[in-house]
Design a protein around this motif. Sequence first.
Motif, PDB file in Angstrom:
ATOM      1  N   PHE A 263       0.814  -1.214   0.000  1.00  9.78           N
ATOM      2  CA  PHE A 263       0.000   0.000   0.000  1.00  9.78           C
ATOM      3  C   PHE A 263       0.854   1.274   0.000  1.00  9.78           C
ATOM      4  O   PHE A 263       0.366   2.344   0.356  1.00  9.78           O
ATOM      5  N   ARG A 264       2.120   1.147  -0.403  1.00  5.06           N
ATOM      6  CA  ARG A 264       3.040   2.293  -0.323  1.00  5.06           C
ATOM      7  C   ARG A 264       2.590   3.442  -1.225  1.00  5.06           C
ATOM      8  O   ARG A 264       2.611   4.605  -0.808  1.00  5.06           O
ATOM      9  N   LEU A 265       2.199   3.149  -2.455  1.00  9.41           N
ATOM     10  CA  LEU A 265       1.762   4.217  -3.345  1.00  9.41           C
ATOM     11  C   LEU A 265       0.534   4.918  -2.784  1.00  9.41           C
ATOM     12  O   LEU A 265       0.450   6.153  -2.763  1.00  9.41           O
ATOM     13  N   ASN A 266      -0.424   4.128  -2.275  1.00  7.74           N
ATOM     14  CA  ASN A 266      -1.634   4.715  -1.702  1.00  7.74           C
ATOM     15  C   ASN A 266      -1.318   5.512  -0.441  1.00  7.74           C
ATOM     16  O   ASN A 266      -1.938   6.546  -0.177  1.00  7.74           O
ATOM     17  N   SER A 275       0.313  13.529  -5.725  1.00  9.06           N
ATOM     18  CA  SER A 275      -0.392  12.984  -6.872  1.00  9.06           C
ATOM     19  C   SER A 275       0.186  11.601  -7.186  1.00  9.06           C
ATOM     20  O   SER A 275       1.239  11.224  -6.670  1.00  9.06           O
ATOM     21  N   GLU A 276      -0.490  10.852  -8.043  1.00  2.73           N
ATOM     22  CA  GLU A 276       0.015   9.521  -8.400  1.00  2.73           C
ATOM     23  C   GLU A 276       1.402   9.599  -9.034  1.00  2.73           C
ATOM     24  O   GLU A 276       2.288   8.797  -8.722  1.00  2.73           O
ATOM     25  N   ALA A 280       4.757   8.018  -7.402  1.00  5.32           N
ATOM     26  CA  ALA A 280       5.621   7.066  -8.104  1.00  5.32           C
ATOM     27  C   ALA A 280       7.062   7.545  -8.111  1.00  5.32           C
ATOM     28  O   ALA A 280       7.999   6.751  -7.923  1.00  5.32           O
ATOM     29  N   GLN A 281       7.270   8.850  -8.302  1.00  6.09           N
ATOM     30  CA  GLN A 281       8.623   9.390  -8.288  1.00  6.09           C
ATOM     31  C   GLN A 281       9.226   9.324  -6.883  1.00  6.09           C
ATOM     32  O   GLN A 281      10.416   9.021  -6.717  1.00  6.09           O
ATOM     33  N   ALA A 282       8.420   9.599  -5.854  1.00  8.77           N
ATOM     34  CA  ALA A 282       8.901   9.516  -4.473  1.00  8.77           C
ATOM     35  C   ALA A 282       9.295   8.083  -4.125  1.00  8.77           C
ATOM     36  O   ALA A 282      10.301   7.851  -3.437  1.00  8.77           O
ATOM     37  N   ILE A 283       8.515   7.115  -4.598  1.00 18.06           N
ATOM     38  CA  ILE A 283       8.858   5.710  -4.370  1.00 18.06           C
ATOM     39  C   ILE A 283      10.183   5.380  -5.046  1.00 18.06           C
ATOM     40  O   ILE A 283      11.051   4.721  -4.458  1.00 18.06           O
TER      41      ILE A 283
END
Length: 432
Positions: A263-266, A275-276, A280-283
């Motif tokens: 659930f990391r993206l969420n 934002s999505e 994604a970039q932060a991940i």
Amino acid sequence: MTIPTHTTLTAERRPLRCGEKPTEPKSPLFVGALGFAQFGLFVALLGPVIVSMALKVNTLVADPTGRTSALGVVLGVGAVAAFLGNAVFGRLSDRTTSRFGRRRPWLVGGVLVMAAALLLISQAGSVPVLALGWFIAQLGANAAFAPFIATLADQLPEKQHAKVSAMVGIMQNVAVLAAAQLATRLTDDMLGLFMVPAAIGVLGMVVFALVLPDPVLETPPPRLDARTIAETFWVSPVRHPDFGFAWWSRFLIFLSSFLFTTFRLNFLVDRVELSEAEAAQAIATGILIYTAVLVVAGWAAGVVSDRTGRRKMLVASSTLLFGVGVALLAHADTVSGFYWVEAIMGLAFGIYMSVDMALVLEVLPNRDDSGKDLGVFNMANAIPQSAAPFLGSLLLGVGVGSAGPNYTLMLWTAALIALVGAAVVLPIRKVK
């Protein structure tokens, strides 16, 4: 000085027989091919778990709560296949009498099935088709992975256990980094998002299959009976307690890890309000930090472990540190806080992954059944993949209101699970 005779040299260089304990170190070519295969398989397999599957689900489901539920179901269904595949294909590879060796047919066949299933996922138009595709992908990937892990027991002498295990763990996590980076660049291309990693996975495993000195099982094994089939999924913790404790330690730290990564993206979208695309970039950046720390810590821990023979305390302390990192994450509401926690977790997991497999290789019940036994052990990786999405969905839904999903409860639960995982390593007796 004793001069080795021709007979002695021939005996040292002859190929290993099935079940024979290796004593000679493997060549850099073999170790490099092993690492590349691990990298390729996990680029293909972990890309969907990290980012890609969440992005795909988001194209099919509009409601935020429905998205997390659908993601949990899809990943959970796939993990059931991983659970079944690890033990079944490990057992079958132990018994394979192909002229190409015991492991090689499964390595190649498995990744080809995985690639075909990832193609199905990329084109899926509904959540049920997505779940079916992920089930097949996990089945194929684990048909390759269980025999692949068995080659560590088949081929490596004890003096290489921790260093090579460290390299395998490092390559797995470098694969996570690569998968995340690919996902950020292919967000709008669903075919490329799944098939570029699939191609890397196939290439890595085929290269390793060509390098692997896979011995042929010359004596056909006894026919499978009901008891043998049942034992495919079981190693008695009473007869082999050290193996049992190692199994539970792996299960608990992976459950703790998957509770977050699923659930990391969420989490970044809901808690940090990204934002999505930003999430994604932060991940990707967080995984870069995590991996950089992991590589240094993992390699150092592997060298220290092989030189000192110490395994148990390194595994226990790293599991405890991982739990601390997950607990800190429960209070992270900024991107910088997320990055600091990624560094702590990278340090912990680097030490853990470099030493834990070395520990397991030394407590295996039976070398002749190493594929089956390691398949049972790999259930400790696979079951959390199934349990974490369902458990996480339940925890996130507790007391849900205007504040959104209950990430604090989920992450503190994950931290306590890791704490227990550290404690169950301590009773192991066979390994220092």
